[in-house]
Design a protein around this motif. Sequence first.
Motif, mmCIF file in Angstrom:
data_model
loop_
_atom_site.group_PDB
_atom_site.id
_atom_site.type_symbol
_atom_site.label_atom_id
_atom_site.label_comp_id
_atom_site.label_asym_id
_atom_site.label_seq_id
_atom_site.Cartn_x
_atom_site.Cartn_y
_atom_site.Cartn_z
ATOM 1 N N LEU A 112 0.809 -1.219 0.000
ATOM 2 C CA LEU A 112 0.000 0.000 0.000
ATOM 3 C C LEU A 112 0.843 1.271 0.000
ATOM 4 C CD1 LEU A 112 -2.764 -1.134 2.507
ATOM 5 C CD2 LEU A 112 -3.065 -0.713 0.062
ATOM 6 N N ALA A 113 2.071 1.178 0.507
ATOM 7 C CA ALA A 113 2.951 2.348 0.532
ATOM 8 C C ALA A 113 3.188 2.894 -0.871
ATOM 9 C CB ALA A 113 4.283 1.995 1.193
ATOM 10 N N ARG A 114 3.146 2.002 -1.868
ATOM 11 C CA ARG A 114 3.380 2.440 -3.241
ATOM 12 C C ARG A 114 2.203 3.232 -3.795
ATOM 13 N NH1 ARG A 114 5.959 -2.786 -3.389
ATOM 14 N NH2 ARG A 114 4.141 -3.819 -4.317
ATOM 15 N N ARG A 115 1.076 3.196 -3.080
ATOM 16 C CA ARG A 115 -0.110 3.956 -3.492
ATOM 17 C C ARG A 115 -0.405 5.091 -2.504
ATOM 18 N NH1 ARG A 115 -3.376 1.945 -7.315
ATOM 19 N NH2 ARG A 115 -5.207 2.923 -6.375
ATOM 20 N N THR A 116 0.612 5.503 -1.791
ATOM 21 C CA THR A 116 0.452 6.547 -0.767
ATOM 22 C C THR A 116 1.204 7.802 -1.187
ATOM 23 O OG1 THR A 116 0.427 4.796 0.910
ATOM 24 C CG2 THR A 116 0.656 7.059 1.696
ATOM 25 N N ASP A 117 0.505 8.944 -1.220
ATOM 26 C CA ASP A 117 1.138 10.211 -1.567
ATOM 27 C C ASP A 117 1.675 10.942 -0.351
ATOM 28 O OD1 ASP A 117 0.545 10.383 -4.516
ATOM 29 O OD2 ASP A 117 -1.507 10.204 -3.758
ATOM 30 N N ALA A 118 1.030 10.740 0.805
ATOM 31 C CA ALA A 118 1.472 11.434 2.022
ATOM 32 C C ALA A 118 1.229 10.551 3.243
ATOM 33 C CB ALA A 118 0.734 12.758 2.191
ATOM 34 N N PHE A 119 2.283 10.294 3.996
ATOM 35 C CA PHE A 119 2.168 9.635 5.294
ATOM 36 C C PHE A 119 2.084 10.728 6.353
ATOM 37 C CE2 PHE A 119 4.137 6.153 2.930
ATOM 38 C CZ PHE A 119 3.441 5.055 3.403
ATOM 39 N N LEU A 120 0.998 10.729 7.107
ATOM 40 C CA LEU A 120 0.810 11.706 8.175
ATOM 41 C C LEU A 120 0.782 10.940 9.493
ATOM 42 C CD1 LEU A 120 -1.916 13.902 6.431
ATOM 43 C CD2 LEU A 120 0.570 14.181 6.380
ATOM 44 N N PHE A 121 1.962 10.521 9.937
ATOM 45 C CA PHE A 121 2.067 9.719 11.157
ATOM 46 C C PHE A 121 1.723 10.566 12.374
ATOM 47 C CE2 PHE A 121 5.228 7.610 8.334
ATOM 48 C CZ PHE A 121 4.625 6.356 8.274
ATOM 49 N N GLU A 122 0.972 9.975 13.318
ATOM 50 C CA GLU A 122 0.572 10.712 14.513
ATOM 51 C C GLU A 122 1.664 10.770 15.567
ATOM 52 O OE1 GLU A 122 -0.981 6.481 14.861
ATOM 53 O OE2 GLU A 122 -0.522 7.968 13.315
ATOM 54 N N SER A 123 2.730 9.970 15.393
ATOM 55 C CA SER A 123 3.839 10.022 16.342
ATOM 56 C C SER A 123 5.109 9.545 15.664
ATOM 57 C CB SER A 123 3.562 9.147 17.577
ATOM 58 O OG SER A 123 3.613 7.767 17.240
ATOM 59 N N GLU A 124 6.230 9.953 16.197
ATOM 60 C CA GLU A 124 7.520 9.468 15.701
ATOM 61 C C GLU A 124 7.646 7.979 16.000
ATOM 62 O OE1 GLU A 124 10.841 8.835 13.912
ATOM 63 O OE2 GLU A 124 9.906 10.822 13.808
ATOM 64 N N GLY A 125 6.982 7.514 17.070
ATOM 65 C CA GLY A 125 7.016 6.103 17.405
ATOM 66 C C GLY A 125 6.454 5.240 16.291
ATOM 67 N N VAL A 126 5.303 5.626 15.732
ATOM 68 C CA VAL A 126 4.702 4.868 14.637
ATOM 69 C C VAL A 126 5.526 5.035 13.360
ATOM 70 C CG1 VAL A 126 2.642 4.574 13.198
ATOM 71 C CG2 VAL A 126 2.405 5.001 15.651
ATOM 72 N N ALA A 127 6.021 6.237 13.115
ATOM 73 C CA ALA A 127 6.869 6.461 11.936
ATOM 74 C C ALA A 127 8.115 5.582 12.000
ATOM 75 C CB ALA A 127 7.261 7.928 11.845
ATOM 76 N N GLY A 128 8.674 5.423 13.200
ATOM 77 C CA GLY A 128 9.850 4.578 13.367
ATOM 78 C C GLY A 128 9.539 3.123 13.080
ATOM 79 N N ARG A 129 8.357 2.665 13.491
ATOM 80 C CA ARG A 129 7.965 1.289 13.182
ATOM 81 C C ARG A 129 7.821 1.098 11.670
ATOM 82 N NH1 ARG A 129 4.534 -2.426 17.055
ATOM 83 N NH2 ARG A 129 5.859 -2.278 18.891
ATOM 84 N N HIS A 130 7.288 2.108 10.999
ATOM 85 C CA HIS A 130 7.159 2.012 9.548
ATOM 86 C C HIS A 130 8.538 1.882 8.895
ATOM 87 C CE1 HIS A 130 5.283 2.788 5.593
ATOM 88 N NE2 HIS A 130 6.433 3.377 5.336
ATOM 89 N N ARG A 131 9.469 2.719 9.322
ATOM 90 C CA ARG A 131 10.815 2.657 8.732
ATOM 91 C C ARG A 131 11.467 1.305 8.999
ATOM 92 N NH1 ARG A 131 10.967 8.020 10.807
ATOM 93 N NH2 ARG A 131 12.015 7.280 12.695
ATOM 94 N N THR A 132 11.255 0.761 10.193
ATOM 95 C CA THR A 132 11.901 -0.499 10.568
ATOM 96 C C THR A 132 11.304 -1.696 9.846
ATOM 97 O OG1 THR A 132 12.451 0.363 12.767
ATOM 98 C CG2 THR A 132 12.432 -2.033 12.504
ATOM 99 N N PHE A 133 9.981 -1.754 9.772
ATOM 100 C CA PHE A 133 9.333 -2.977 9.288
ATOM 101 C C PHE A 133 8.799 -2.890 7.862
ATOM 102 C CE2 PHE A 133 8.780 -3.050 13.978
ATOM 103 C CZ PHE A 133 9.548 -4.171 14.234
ATOM 104 N N VAL A 134 8.666 -1.684 7.328
ATOM 105 C CA VAL A 134 8.179 -1.519 5.956
ATOM 106 C C VAL A 134 9.273 -0.954 5.057
ATOM 107 C CG1 VAL A 134 6.453 -0.402 4.482
ATOM 108 C CG2 VAL A 134 5.809 -1.219 6.751
ATOM 109 N N GLY A 135 10.022 0.023 5.596
ATOM 110 C CA GLY A 135 11.068 0.666 4.817
ATOM 111 C C GLY A 135 10.602 2.010 4.298
ATOM 112 N N GLY A 136 11.591 2.878 4.017
ATOM 113 C CA GLY A 136 11.225 4.202 3.507
ATOM 114 C C GLY A 136 10.597 5.046 4.610
#
Length: 398
Positions: free
Chosen positions: A153-177
Amino acid sequence: MAAKPNETRKAQCQRILHVFRAPVGGLFRHVMDLARLQAEAGHAVGIVCDASTGGERAAKALADVTPSLELGLIRVPMRRNPHLSDWTCLRTITRRAEAVGATVLHGHGAKGGAYARLASSPAIRAYTPHGGSYNYRPGSALHRAYMAAEAVLARRTDAFLFESEGVAGRHRTFVGGPEQVTRIVHNGIADAEFAPVPQAADAADLLYVGELREAKGLPYLLEALVRLRAEGRPLRLLMVGSGPDADSLRSMVQRLGLSDAASFEPPQAIRSVLARGRILVVPSLAESLPYVVLEAAAASQPLVATRVGGIPEIFGPMASDLVPSRDSGALAGAIRRVLDESPDALSTRVRALSASIHQRFSLARMGADVISGYAAAFQAREERLKVGSDKLAQARTA
C-alpha cells in the motif's frame, strides 16, 4: 514544519474525503476535530465510515458534525478483518470520491487507510495509521502479514501523516522508507481541556479509560493491583470502556479475588470520568499517540503509563517517569511512588507536564500540519509529472 509558499497555495479549497472504519476512540476524535478545522478553513469535507459500530454516542457525534460536511456523510458496514464485503466498501468509496470530486482521500487506521489508497481516484491519497497494523507484536504472524500489506500500500500513498515518531519509526523499521511525503502530525487538544478536573468525593484510587482489550495491558494492571493490595493497600480500580475482551477481563477479576476491588462501566465523556479516579493508569503494550494521555495530563491528572509508541513524545523531558510494558512489578512500583509522593511535589510535577503539553499539542498546529502534508503531496506529484514529461520529450527528440 512550516508550509512553503507553494504548499500553502496548493492547500486552498481542497475537497477532502476522510475514510475510516469504527467511529470510536481516539481515531474518531481525531477525524471529528480535523473535519471541523478543515471546514472552518474553507475546505469541503466529507466522511465515509462504518455503519455497525459506535452506537448512540457515535451517531450523536456524527449528527453534530454533519452540518459542517459539505461532501456529506456515508455509513456502510465495514468489517475489522479482511472480508469479501471489502469489495463493496471499496466500490462505495470510489464512487463517492468521483461523485463529490474529491481531491484528497485521507484514510485513517489500517482499514480506512487500505480503502483510501486502493480506491480508483485521481485524488491525493494520505494515510494516518493511528497505530493500527503497526501495533501488532513484532515477529508475530499477524505483524508480518500486515507489514507486507503496508509495503504494498505504501506504493499507493502520496502522504504519510504519522501521529507520532514512534509509529513512523515502526514504519521505517518494518516496511522501509518511505520516500513519499512524510509529516509527524501530533494530535492536538483545545485550550478548554487544560482546566483541572475537580476530584469526586468517592473517587477510585486507580482509573483506566479505553478499550477493554488485553493488548491494552489490562492483565498487567490487574496483577499490579493484586501486588499492591497484598501490601495492605485497599485500592479500588475503576475501568471505563468496552471491547472484545470484556468478558475475559471480568473472569480474570474474579479469578484474582478482585471482585470487590475492580469495577467496570461503559464508555463515558472523558472529563467526567477523570473526576472519578485519583490516578489514571495506561498499561498499554502498544500505542500511537493516545488522546486519553493527552487529555488527562492536560487536566493535571496524576498518570502512570508505559513507555510505548508515542507516549514518550507526550511526556517529553519527563519520559523517565514511564515504565516498561508487560511488567506488573514495574507498574505497581510506579503506582506506589505516586501514592506515596507528597501532595505538593505531585501537584508541581503534574502541572509542569500540563504546561509542556499546552506548548506542544494544539488543535491549530494539528490542522495546519495536515494541510501542509496535503500541499506537499500535490507539489511532489507535480514534480514527478514534470520529470516524466521531460523524459518523454527527450526520448522523442533523441
